[in-house]
Design an enzyme around this catalytic site. Sequence first.
Site, PDB file in Angstrom:
ATOM      1  CG  HIS A  59      -1.872  -1.148   1.251  1.00 10.49           C
ATOM      2  ND1 HIS A  59      -2.090  -1.915   2.374  1.00 10.49           N
ATOM      3  CD2 HIS A  59      -2.661  -1.669   0.278  1.00 10.49           C
ATOM      4  CE1 HIS A  59      -2.983  -2.858   2.101  1.00 10.49           C
ATOM      5  NE2 HIS A  59      -3.339  -2.735   0.835  1.00 10.49           N
ATOM      6  CD  GLU A  62      -0.276   0.259   4.548  1.00  7.87           C
ATOM      7  OE1 GLU A  62       0.553  -0.675   4.598  1.00  7.87           O
ATOM      8  OE2 GLU A  62      -1.504   0.078   4.535  1.00  7.87           O
ATOM      9  CG  HIS A 151       1.049  -3.969   5.314  1.00  8.03           C
ATOM     10  ND1 HIS A 151       0.328  -3.566   4.211  1.00  8.03           N
ATOM     11  CD2 HIS A 151       1.617  -5.156   4.977  1.00  8.03           C
ATOM     12  CE1 HIS A 151       0.446  -4.477   3.251  1.00  8.03           C
ATOM     13  NE2 HIS A 151       1.228  -5.446   3.691  1.00  8.03           N
ATOM     14  CD  GLU A 215      -1.493  -4.002   9.215  1.00 11.27           C
ATOM     15  OE1 GLU A 215      -1.213  -2.784   9.271  1.00 11.27           O
ATOM     16  OE2 GLU A 215      -1.988  -4.555   8.214  1.00 11.27           O
TER      17      GLU A 215
END
Length: 332
Positions: A59, A62, A151, A215
């Site tokens: 993404h 990010e 991420h 994450e």
Amino acid sequence: MLALGKLLDLTLAGREPTEKIQLTADGTRLHWLAEGALEVTPIGARDNGVDLLLSAGIHGNETAPIELLERLIRKVAAGTLKPAARVLFLFGNPEAIRRGERYVEQDMNRLFNGRHEEGSGNEAFRAAELERLAQVFFSKTERVHLHYDLHTAIRGSKIEQFALYPWAEGRQHSRSELARLRDAGIEAVLLQNKPGITFSAYTYGQLGAEAFTLELGKARPFGENQEVNLERLERSLELLIDGSEEQPDGSRLDGLKLFSVSREVIKHSDHFRLHLDDDVANFTELSPGYLLAEDIGGTRWVVDEVGARIIFPNPRVKNGLRAGILVVPAKL
């Protein structure tokens, strides 16, 4: 420093390097394979049999993980980080990174494990290319294969740094890998219970690597990641790369929270309604009886699990995709 150490600059500029292979002073080999893809090979005498794939920017907005990989690449190129592991660095979605957007046409992390064959456009093509690069990188047998896909999240989180551990038929989750994550500052791990369509699900399920989606905080623009503390993770990755890491002790997993997927909330139509505030944090607890979501045909998602928490709530996904996950505490 070697020019290939500036992989992010090359990627942001959309340029190919003049020299695609360069050597550091001690013989470490840097090889530019494709846009945003750099393979690092240690000298033979130092090779410890570990193949480490580090990806970020699947993404494009990010940026904290992208900046982390950039720091590691520059240290390798400058000779201050001397690899004992083979490392493949991947900036996943170059065009989205250049635009500072999550994606251009399609969410790339929904295009792996064959899903790219059903789509078209740059992101589907890039997902196929990333699969190919990973397959070639992990093709050497009798080596340790490890993949971290880094991420940051759309929203904040009650548990800021957590991992998603993919599932594959017949494989057990590794306690030593969980201990390694804990030692790197990861606070919680979600143990998944079915095949996925993310990059880490592909490398875990199809290539046999130990693979995780990490994450690491909230998504912010380049240069604005001061609140995202990745010091423990960065140090752990350096130890993995240079081979000086102590073997993780998986006999005890104190301090690491484990969760399992209870249910996925799937958006079926444009009538879908998610009954959560837009700024609700990941891992927010929901009480039994709470009406979480509604959709066409009288479909209702009512919480009946004790200790349930919501992660990745997003009512704006396309129809047919996951709009949230209900998770519950778990044990190995």
